[in-house]
Design an enzyme around this catalytic site. Structure first.
Site, PDB file in Angstrom:
ATOM      1  N   GLU A  15      -9.709  -0.373  -1.598  1.00 21.35           N
ATOM      2  CA  GLU A  15      -9.319   1.020  -1.326  1.00 21.35           C
ATOM      3  C   GLU A  15      -9.378   1.843  -2.615  1.00 21.35           C
ATOM      4  O   GLU A  15      -9.737   3.024  -2.593  1.00 21.35           O
ATOM      5  CB  GLU A  15      -7.920   1.049  -0.692  1.00 21.35           C
ATOM      6  CG  GLU A  15      -7.968   0.544   0.746  1.00 21.35           C
ATOM      7  CD  GLU A  15      -6.706  -0.152   1.229  1.00 21.35           C
ATOM      8  OE1 GLU A  15      -5.634   0.026   0.617  1.00 21.35           O
ATOM      9  OE2 GLU A  15      -6.795  -0.885   2.240  1.00 21.35           O
TER      10      GLU A  15
ATOM     11  N   GLU B  29     -11.198 -10.379  -0.964  1.00 20.08           N
ATOM     12  CA  GLU B  29     -10.873  -9.619   0.248  1.00 20.08           C
ATOM     13  C   GLU B  29     -12.150  -9.006   0.809  1.00 20.08           C
ATOM     14  O   GLU B  29     -12.585  -7.936   0.357  1.00 20.08           O
ATOM     15  CB  GLU B  29      -9.899  -8.479  -0.081  1.00 20.08           C
ATOM     16  CG  GLU B  29      -8.556  -8.934  -0.595  1.00 20.08           C
ATOM     17  CD  GLU B  29      -7.471  -7.886  -0.331  1.00 20.08           C
ATOM     18  OE1 GLU B  29      -6.434  -8.278   0.206  1.00 20.08           O
ATOM     19  OE2 GLU B  29      -7.662  -6.707  -0.636  1.00 20.08           O
TER      20      GLU B  29
ATOM     21  N   LYS C 143       0.860  -1.202   0.000  1.00 19.20           N
ATOM     22  CA  LYS C 143       0.000   0.000   0.000  1.00 19.20           C
ATOM     23  C   LYS C 143       0.895   1.249   0.000  1.00 19.20           C
ATOM     24  O   LYS C 143       1.924   1.249  -0.672  1.00 19.20           O
ATOM     25  CB  LYS C 143      -0.976  -0.041   1.181  1.00 19.20           C
ATOM     26  CG  LYS C 143      -1.766  -1.358   1.208  1.00 19.20           C
ATOM     27  CD  LYS C 143      -2.931  -1.355   2.138  1.00 19.20           C
ATOM     28  CE  LYS C 143      -3.654  -2.700   2.076  1.00 19.20           C
ATOM     29  NZ  LYS C 143      -4.831  -2.780   2.916  1.00 19.20           N
TER      30      LYS C 143
HETATM   31  P1  13P Z   1      -4.412  -6.424   5.755  1.00 22.20           P
HETATM   32  O1  13P Z   1      -3.634  -7.706   5.557  1.00 22.20           O
HETATM   33  O2  13P Z   1      -3.617  -5.333   6.400  1.00 22.20           O
HETATM   34  O3  13P Z   1      -5.739  -6.665   6.390  1.00 22.20           O
HETATM   35  O4  13P Z   1      -4.724  -5.871   4.279  1.00 22.20           O
HETATM   36  C1  13P Z   1      -5.269  -6.715   3.345  1.00 22.20           C
HETATM   37  C2  13P Z   1      -5.206  -6.055   2.033  1.00 22.20           C
HETATM   38  O5  13P Z   1      -5.908  -5.090   1.781  1.00 22.20           O
HETATM   39  C3  13P Z   1      -4.260  -6.602   1.042  1.00 22.20           C
HETATM   40  O6  13P Z   1      -4.493  -6.077  -0.204  1.00 22.20           O
END
Ligand code: 13P
Length: 256
Positions: free
Chosen positions: A97, A167, A11
């Protein structure tokens, strides 16, 4: 089925020097598993080229977190699949996101998917429902809509270059991962949908994402419909990420 895929989505974390330091550490920790598992790092675009260079020859691959669909043009702030072609292996699209904060639509994702495939990138398409949709029992409807729209009009050969990351949005960054049973059942539904879209649907890996940790990775990875993970927070910690990769490698090498 191809070998499992574990992708670390960094990210918007790390400066370029920090990202390179983490890459060096990861190389050290991941070395033993690079054969059994396809490991991909998804750093921010600004350090993608440098990280790709640092990983050269290691068997660990890089991918971009996002790209626009046109080859070039007046799209300030964007990068294109043609800029990634030839040295960057993977492209993630449709992360929640991107959908929620940047207003990406299913139709745009369909264009991005086609653009990435045109430039021979291995594509990861992320899908998943919000908490409200989950609580209202609408998971199947939402995921089906996202998949049908994004996959619309793809060539049959696309199956060999596509992974789906399921996800659930309520599990991202919350420390509240989906239970292995729940994830496996939604991913089974995704598998069925893919079978209706592609003759070669068995080629498509389905990854789980959302609060994957070294502690919960083994029970997730042993589910029959889970072929890897898309990892956020835990991918920023080299040792923990390596333990997640190790969990995927263990399932791969343990006879059924
Ligand atoms: P987390 O593993 O921090 O929950 O994030 C998942 C994610 O959005 C991976 O793309």
């Amino acid at each position: 089925m191809p070998k499992p895929l574990v992708a670390g989505n960094w990210k918007m974390h790390f400066t370029v020097p920090e990202g390179l330091r983490v890459t060096e550490e990861l190389l050290h920790h991941l070395h033993p598993y690079a054969q059994a598992v396809e490991v991909v790092l998804l750093p921010p675009a600004i350090m993608l080229w440098e990280v790709a260079h640092a990983l050269q020859g290691s068997g660990i691959l890089v991918g971009a977190q996002n790209a626009w669909w046109a080859d070039q043009g007046p799209f300030t702030g964007e990068i294109s699949p043609s800029m990634l072609a030839g040295w960057c292996h993977y492209l993630l699209i449709g992360h929640s996101e991107r959908r929620q904060l940047f207003g990406e639509t299913d139709e745009e994702l369909n264009r991005k998917l086609k653009a990435g495939l045109k430039h021979h990138l291995e594509m990861i398409l992320a899908v998943g429902e919000t908490l409200e949709e989950h609580d209202a029992g609408r998971t199947e409807e939402v995921v089906t809509r996202q998949l049908r729209a994004a996959l619309f009009g793809l060539e049959p050969a696309a199956a060999g270059h596509l992974s789906i990351a399921y996800e659930p949005i309520w599990a991202i960054g919350t420390g509240r991962a989906a239970t292995p049973d729940y994830a496996n059942s939604v991913m089974g539904m995704i598998r069925e949908l893919l079978a209706g879209e592609f003759a070669d649907a068995g080629q498509v890996r389905i990854l789980y994402g959302g609060s994957v940790t070294a502690a919960n990775a083994p029970s997730l990875m042993e589910q029959p419909n889970i072929h890897g993970a898309l990892v956020g927070g835990a991918s920023l910690k080299p040792e923990e990420f390596a333990r997640i990769v190790q969990a995927a490698a263990k399932v791969q090498t343990t006879p059924a």
